[in-house]
Design an enzyme around this catalytic site. Structure first.
Site, PDB file in Angstrom:
ATOM      1  N   ASN A   9       0.034  -1.327   0.242  1.00  0.00           N
ATOM      2  CA  ASN A   9       0.071  -0.222  -0.290  1.00  0.00           C
ATOM      3  C   ASN A   9       0.991   1.092  -0.150  1.00  0.00           C
ATOM      4  O   ASN A   9       0.511   2.038  -0.765  1.00  0.00           O
ATOM      5  CB  ASN A   9      -0.657   0.156   1.476  1.00  0.00           C
ATOM      6  CG  ASN A   9      -2.193   1.258   1.451  1.00  0.00           C
ATOM      7  OD1 ASN A   9      -3.352   1.599   0.399  1.00  0.00           O
ATOM      8  ND2 ASN A   9      -1.346   1.959   2.359  1.00  0.00           N
ATOM      9  N   THR A  54     -29.562  36.254 -21.755  1.00  0.00           N
ATOM     10  CA  THR A  54     -29.770  35.324 -20.559  1.00  0.00           C
ATOM     11  C   THR A  54     -31.036  34.311 -20.631  1.00  0.00           C
ATOM     12  O   THR A  54     -31.832  35.475 -21.283  1.00  0.00           O
ATOM     13  CB  THR A  54     -29.919  36.886 -19.308  1.00  0.00           C
ATOM     14  OG1 THR A  54     -30.998  37.166 -19.544  1.00  0.00           O
ATOM     15  CG2 THR A  54     -29.064  37.788 -19.620  1.00  0.00           C
ATOM     16  N   HIS A  55     -31.580  33.528 -19.983  1.00  0.00           N
ATOM     17  CA  HIS A  55     -32.432  32.648 -20.389  1.00  0.00           C
ATOM     18  C   HIS A  55     -32.769  32.733 -21.673  1.00  0.00           C
ATOM     19  O   HIS A  55     -33.851  32.088 -22.097  1.00  0.00           O
ATOM     20  CB  HIS A  55     -34.030  33.649 -19.744  1.00  0.00           C
ATOM     21  CG  HIS A  55     -33.515  34.046 -18.487  1.00  0.00           C
ATOM     22  ND1 HIS A  55     -34.586  33.303 -17.359  1.00  0.00           N
ATOM     23  CD2 HIS A  55     -33.157  35.363 -18.146  1.00  0.00           C
ATOM     24  CE1 HIS A  55     -33.806  34.139 -16.016  1.00  0.00           C
ATOM     25  NE2 HIS A  55     -33.928  35.411 -16.122  1.00  0.00           N
ATOM     26  N   SER A 177     -24.377  12.100 -40.930  1.00  0.00           N
ATOM     27  CA  SER A 177     -24.903  11.272 -40.614  1.00  0.00           C
ATOM     28  C   SER A 177     -25.051  10.014 -40.961  1.00  0.00           C
ATOM     29  O   SER A 177     -24.202   9.612 -41.835  1.00  0.00           O
ATOM     30  CB  SER A 177     -26.696  11.521 -40.794  1.00  0.00           C
ATOM     31  OG  SER A 177     -27.397  10.844 -40.721  1.00  0.00           O
ATOM     32  N   ASN A 185     -22.531  17.755 -38.109  1.00  0.00           N
ATOM     33  CA  ASN A 185     -22.639  17.700 -36.668  1.00  0.00           C
ATOM     34  C   ASN A 185     -21.983  17.708 -35.893  1.00  0.00           C
ATOM     35  O   ASN A 185     -20.707  17.555 -36.364  1.00  0.00           O
ATOM     36  CB  ASN A 185     -23.077  16.214 -36.735  1.00  0.00           C
ATOM     37  CG  ASN A 185     -24.149  16.129 -36.922  1.00  0.00           C
ATOM     38  OD1 ASN A 185     -25.654  16.981 -37.411  1.00  0.00           O
ATOM     39  ND2 ASN A 185     -24.240  14.050 -37.500  1.00  0.00           N
ATOM     40  N   GLN A 222      -8.289   1.003  -2.745  1.00  0.00           N
ATOM     41  CA  GLN A 222      -7.578   0.598  -3.203  1.00  0.00           C
ATOM     42  C   GLN A 222      -9.154   1.486  -5.375  1.00  0.00           C
ATOM     43  O   GLN A 222      -7.892   1.337  -6.377  1.00  0.00           O
ATOM     44  CB  GLN A 222      -7.415  -0.913  -3.498  1.00  0.00           C
ATOM     45  CG  GLN A 222      -7.539  -1.453  -4.950  1.00  0.00           C
ATOM     46  CD  GLN A 222      -7.120  -2.642  -4.676  1.00  0.00           C
ATOM     47  OE1 GLN A 222      -6.480  -3.531  -3.436  1.00  0.00           O
ATOM     48  NE2 GLN A 222      -7.716  -3.472  -6.294  1.00  0.00           N
TER      49      GLN A 222
END
Length: 385
Positions: A9, A54-55, A177, A185, A222
């Site tokens: 250890n 914002t939002h 795709s 993508n 461990q």
């Protein structure tokens, strides 16, 4: 002799600490390079106007450079967390034996020096009982970094959609795709978001490793090695990938600017102008401009007619001209008059970039120092062996 005064250890704990230390240095280097790219582009685009949100809705005018500077700021904070990890945990566990020391006359300070540590851990019981501690601290630093990288990824994904069209990802950082021939993508950016969720799960596992340990070695600790090594493998390349995305994407300045003529994005600046120019209390000016927005729906900006209707309704008379109303909603005029520190105004951006570049140079120096320390320790170890 290798076994003398060393439990399994004890040795594994020291090996893990050496491994973690190297990963921290690599995270600092990779993140620093990403920050440098962000700051370079932020300077180039300090005048490239775009909507701030914002939002998920139009809020106020900003610049693409201001957005990139925000990304750089949060990543520099992440870099600080990694260097703090180094300050907390660059100490040698070797010599703790089974957690309770040894009767052999070992020199823990000397072995710590040979391995490039700042010294030995001060308590043999602590370093064995809390085997999870250094791993969880690194996991936390990586998890916060990944959250920030995921934020950057999602921002770029939305900006690259046909609906926004503000940026275009390079082909080498896009995928097709399986059946749709037209698709492009943003898979690398989506993968970053997925890795971020995975990282949060690993961090939870690391934290739980330390929740119910009894003093001394516990075999369950461990499993921290599996978790932290998986986390590093998943996340260490991410800043490098993000740097590549930013280096190669195309910024559509004209499209960015066109989005600043929608959503009444100049209404706040118009309100501030009315407050300052005519000494009207903010609560009154806000209601006034809110009504002017309502009466200008469909135009995208507050119109003179809409403002006049609101003024009449509020019983306010202002010597404001249509030129003023238009000018104070014009994106470049807004940026030119934004003078608060930290904002997208020219003077503020120049100051911010100088401060951030100075911080970045500190981390570059830190990396050089750690490299020299490592080389010195390796030379001493070679000489001793």
């Amino acid at each position: 002799k290798l076994h003398t005064a060393r439990s399994r250890n004890d040795q594994t704990n020291a090996d893990t600490r050496l491994f973690l230390r190297d990963q921290v240095v690599q995270f600092v280097e990779n993140t620093g390079k990403l920050v440098q790219e962000l700051l370079i582009q932020a300077k180039v685009h300090s005048g490239t106007v775009m909507p701030g949100f914002t939002h998920h809705q139009h809020a106020m005018v900003t610049t693409y450079g201001h957005v990139l500077t925000a990304f750089a700021t949060m990543l520099l904070r992440d870099t600080t967390r990694f260097t703090h990890w180094y300050a907390l945990h660059n100490y040698s566990p070797l010599g703790g034996s089974v957690a309770y020391g040894t009767t052999f006359p070992i020199d823990r300070a000397f072995t710590a020096t040979l391995l490039g540590f700042d010294g030995p851990e001060v308590n043999s019981l602590d370093e064995i009982t809390n085997r999870w501690d250094a791993e969880a601290d690194l996991g936390f630093a990586v998890a916060i970094l990944m959250n920030h990288l995921s934020l950057i990824a999602e921002t770029l994904i939305l900006m690259a959609t046909p609906e926004f069209g503000m940026v275009t990802l390079a082909d080498q950082y896009s995928t097709g795709s399986s059946i749709m021939p037209q698709k492009k993508n943003p898979d690398p950016l989506e993968a970053i978001k997925g890795k971020t969720a995975y990282t949060a799960g690993i961090l939870g596992g690391l934290l739980n490793m330390g929740k119910s340990n009894f003093i001394g070695f516990n075999r369950d600790s461990q499993w921290t090695k599996y978790l932290i090594m998986d986390l590093v493998d998943e996340c260490l390349p991410v800043p490098v990938v993000m740097k590549g995305v930013l280096e190669t994407l195309m910024v559509n300045k004209t499209v960015m600017a066109s989005w600043c003529d929608k959503g009444f994005i100049g209404a706040t600046s118009l309100m501030e102008h009315i407050i300052q120019a005519y000494s009207i209390p903010m609560r009154n000016a806000k209601v006034l401009v809110e009504k002017a927005v309502k009466y200008s729906v469909g135009k995208g900006v507050v119109t003179m007619g809409g403002l006049n209707k609101a003024l009449a309704e509020e019983g306010i008379s202002l010597p404001i001209s249509e030129t003023d109303v238009i000018s104070w909603q014009e994106p470049h005029t807004i940026i030119a008059h934004t003078i608060s520190f930290g904002g997208p105004g020219k003077h503020s951006m120049n100051t911010s970039l100088k401060k951030l570049n100075k911080k970045l140079s500190v981390y570059k120096s830190w990396l050089q120092k750690k490299q020299h320390e490592k080389e010195a320790a390796e030379a001493l170890l070679k000489e001793y062996v």
